[in-house]
Design an enzyme around this catalytic site. Structure first.
Site, mmCIF file in Angstrom:
data_model
loop_
_atom_site.group_PDB
_atom_site.id
_atom_site.type_symbol
_atom_site.label_atom_id
_atom_site.label_comp_id
_atom_site.label_asym_id
_atom_site.label_seq_id
_atom_site.Cartn_x
_atom_site.Cartn_y
_atom_site.Cartn_z
ATOM 1 C CG HIS A 17 -0.353 -0.144 2.520
ATOM 2 N ND1 HIS A 17 0.436 0.851 3.069
ATOM 3 C CD2 HIS A 17 -0.354 -1.152 3.433
ATOM 4 C CE1 HIS A 17 0.865 0.473 4.252
ATOM 5 N NE2 HIS A 17 0.420 -0.748 4.489
ATOM 6 C CG HIS A 20 4.205 -1.416 2.263
ATOM 7 N ND1 HIS A 20 2.965 -1.968 2.032
ATOM 8 C CD2 HIS A 20 4.573 -1.806 3.499
ATOM 9 C CE1 HIS A 20 2.604 -2.684 3.098
ATOM 10 N NE2 HIS A 20 3.559 -2.592 4.002
ATOM 11 C CB CYS A 125 1.317 -8.525 19.586
ATOM 12 S SG CYS A 125 0.231 -8.186 18.166
ATOM 13 C CB CYS A 128 3.678 -6.781 16.705
ATOM 14 S SG CYS A 128 2.579 -5.444 17.036
ATOM 15 C CB CYS A 143 -1.368 -5.468 20.506
ATOM 16 S SG CYS A 143 -0.313 -4.618 19.302
ATOM 17 C CG HIS A 146 -1.869 -5.323 15.431
ATOM 18 N ND1 HIS A 146 -0.535 -5.471 15.740
ATOM 19 C CD2 HIS A 146 -1.927 -5.186 14.084
ATOM 20 C CE1 HIS A 146 0.177 -5.441 14.623
ATOM 21 N NE2 HIS A 146 -0.639 -5.261 13.611
ATOM 22 C CE LYS A 295 -11.601 18.669 0.674
ATOM 23 N NZ LYS A 295 -10.640 19.626 1.164
ATOM 24 C CE LYS A 298 -10.340 19.972 -10.325
ATOM 25 N NZ LYS A 298 -9.476 20.527 -11.349
#
Ligand code: ME8
Length: 502
Positions: A17, A20, A125, A128, A143, A146, A295, A298
């Site tokens: 994503h 990264h 965790c 993690c 955690c 998370h 928001k 365009k």
């Protein structure tokens, strides 16, 4: 000078994503800038494929962890390519060439007497893959990252004697004030060390997806040891038939976000010392991109999807936006409307128009040849002057401040636009008596745009490359204002950053 820049290796438990992409872009800016300065650069990125985060995700999908890794690792590799990262290698930790070397190095840590067997009891965790101290727990033993309830784990496993390195780490931080930047992150690392270090678990008996410990194959290595070592192991096999370790270690500069500071700033140098290796040259810790904005924009909807941005506006636009919008080191919000606003005002207008106008005027008034005329001193010095840009950008990059470097460049872009408004070359062109002055203005503009664009190469490599070609500049190294005379042949090109259509 050797310069070895790395990103974290990303977990293959999910798809890549924008977060990264952000780290990879920043690391690429460092790599490209240092190449411009003539350093011997190696840039590494890759994927972290072992451990519970991956094992649990594979279980949820009903496939094996290796299948999940084989499906997602190419997506991370493609992400690096799509942001136009110039990485020299992509490491995957399930690669045997990596695991063989991890086994060797960890055996050395064992033989040097830095591990022992003991009973572990504490909070863990699995998301993690991190053991939490009491101080790190969230309310109700959760955690804090998370927000899931944690299990109190009890098991027999192996420990790394982190506590034995407390003094060495304190000395390292005292001797090297820029080991971790920015300062406030360094202070966090130092405070962590000064509170007293506890030994850390090195293996897990319940984990299935991980490397066996070389000296006790009933236990699997805790994923962070296998992962951190990628920075060293990759150098041994990234180039067929060559070992780059001598050439690039310890010239390493790690780029990462604040979430994994402790592993890199505390455990990693201690682990290296335990293996008889030198700590890296340093690391920069950046903040988080916050992607909560609702928001509508365009044309991009409301979520800033890096792949969609790249497809529609190109990698340069995304690279520029991320480093410009959020001051590197701080947390900051990014959004699709924010992207479009900056794209239009800064890339299309400030920079794109400056480039088009400069090329068009050289074409129209001087038949596409940069006139022979000394650069205008009015552009060189003072606030926003172009002189000293290359040195200023280099210094800011050395301080790991790419957003400030971009701001320094943008001050010059704005200065050049003002110069056009002030000197009005289109009026000078109407008056034959002003031919000498027009030569000077056009030569100064061409030179200013060239110097600014060379400084922009690491940030927007594709557009900068096209513009430099159009300016007849074959070089890509940084240049001082006034270092090139006239005579270059320029050509008009389509807009570098076309306006967004409604
Ligand atoms: O931690 N903003 O992998 P990971 C900015 N495998 N950066 C972000 C971000 C955001 N919102 N989200 C993620 C791991 N990142 C381990 C690392 S290294 C030896 C092992 C970036 O997939 C940022 O660089 O969870 C962060 O440190 C990293 O992704 C965490 O990636």
């Amino acid at each position: 000078m050797a310069f070895y820049v790395t990103t974290p290796i990303y977990y293959v438990n999910a798809e890549p994503h924008l977060g990264h992409a952000y780290t990879t872009i920043a690391a690429d800016v460092f790599a490209r800038h240092m190449r411009q300065r003539g350093d011997d650069v190696f840039f590494l990125t890759g994927t972290d494929e072992h451990g519970e985060p991956v094992e649990l995700a594979a279980e949820r999908e009903g496939i094996s962890p290796q299948e999940l890794a084989d499906r997602n690792a190419p997506r991370f590799e493609a992400m690096a390519a799509s942001v136009n990262a110039s990485n020299d290698f992509f490491i995957r930790t399930s690669d045997e060439r990596h695991t063989d070397r991890v086994a060797e190095i960890m055996q050395r840590v064992h033989d040097n007497g830095h591990v022992y067997e003991g009973a572990y009891e504490g909070w863990y965790c699995p998301r993690c893959a991190d053991f939490k101290t009491e101080r790190e727990l969230g309310p109700g033993n959760t955690c804090p990252i998370h927000e899931i309830p944690l299990e109190l784990e009890r098991e027999q496993n192996w420990f790394f004697k982190l506590s034995a390195f407390e003094d060495d780490l304190k000395r390292l931080y005292a001797e090297r004030p820029d080991f971790v930047v920015p300062d406030f992150r360094r202070n966090e690392a130092v405070a962590f060390i000064e509170r007293g270090l506890q030994d850390v678990s090195l293996s897990r008996s319940k984990l299935n997806w991980g490397m066996p410990l070389p000296w006790d194959r009933s236990q699997r290595m805790y994923v962070w040891f296998d992962a951190l070592l990628n920075y060293v192991t990759a150098l041994a096999f990234a180039r067929e038939g060559q070992d780059l370790t001598e050439r690039f270690w310890p010239a390493a500069f790690h780029v990462l976000a604040k979430d994994i500071l402790k592993f890199h700033a505390v455990i990693w140098p201690a682990l290296l010392m335990a293996a008889g290796l030198q700590p890296p040259r340093g690391m920069v810790i950046h903040g988080y991109l916050l992607m909560g904005e609702k928001k509508m924009s365009k044309s991009l909807g409301n979520v800033l999807d890096p792949f969609e941005v790249i497809e529609r506006f190109g990698a340069d636009a995304l690279r520029f936006y991320c480093l410009r919008e959020v001051s590197f080191g701080q947390d900051g919000s990014v959004s699709a409307p924010g992207f479009e606003a900056r794209y239009e005002s800064e890339l299309a207008n400030d920079f794109g128009n400056l480039a088009s106008r400069t090329l068009a005027m050289l074409d129209r008034y001087r038949d596409g040849v940069v006139p022979e005329a000394g650069p205008d001193p009015a552009l060189a010095g003072g606030e926003g002057g172009i002189e000293g840009l290359a040195a200023e950008v280099s210094e800011l990059i050395d301080r790991a401040e790419p957003s400030q470097a971009l701001e320094a460049i943008w001050a010059r872009v704005r200065r050049l636009n003002r110069y056009v408004e002030e000197t009005r070359p289109f009026d000078l062109a109407k008056d034959e008596a002003q031919a000498g002055r027009l030569d000077q203005v056009l030569a100064s503009l061409a030179e200013g745009v060239r110097v600014v664009t060379l400084a922009l190469v690491p940030f927007i490599p594709d557009a900068a490359g096209r513009l430099l070609d159009a300016l007849g500049e074959p070089e890509r190294t940084l240049a001082e204002f006034g270092s090139r005379g006239g005579g270059a042949r320029v050509e008009r090109i389509p807009p570098l950053f076309p306006k967004i259509e409604d």
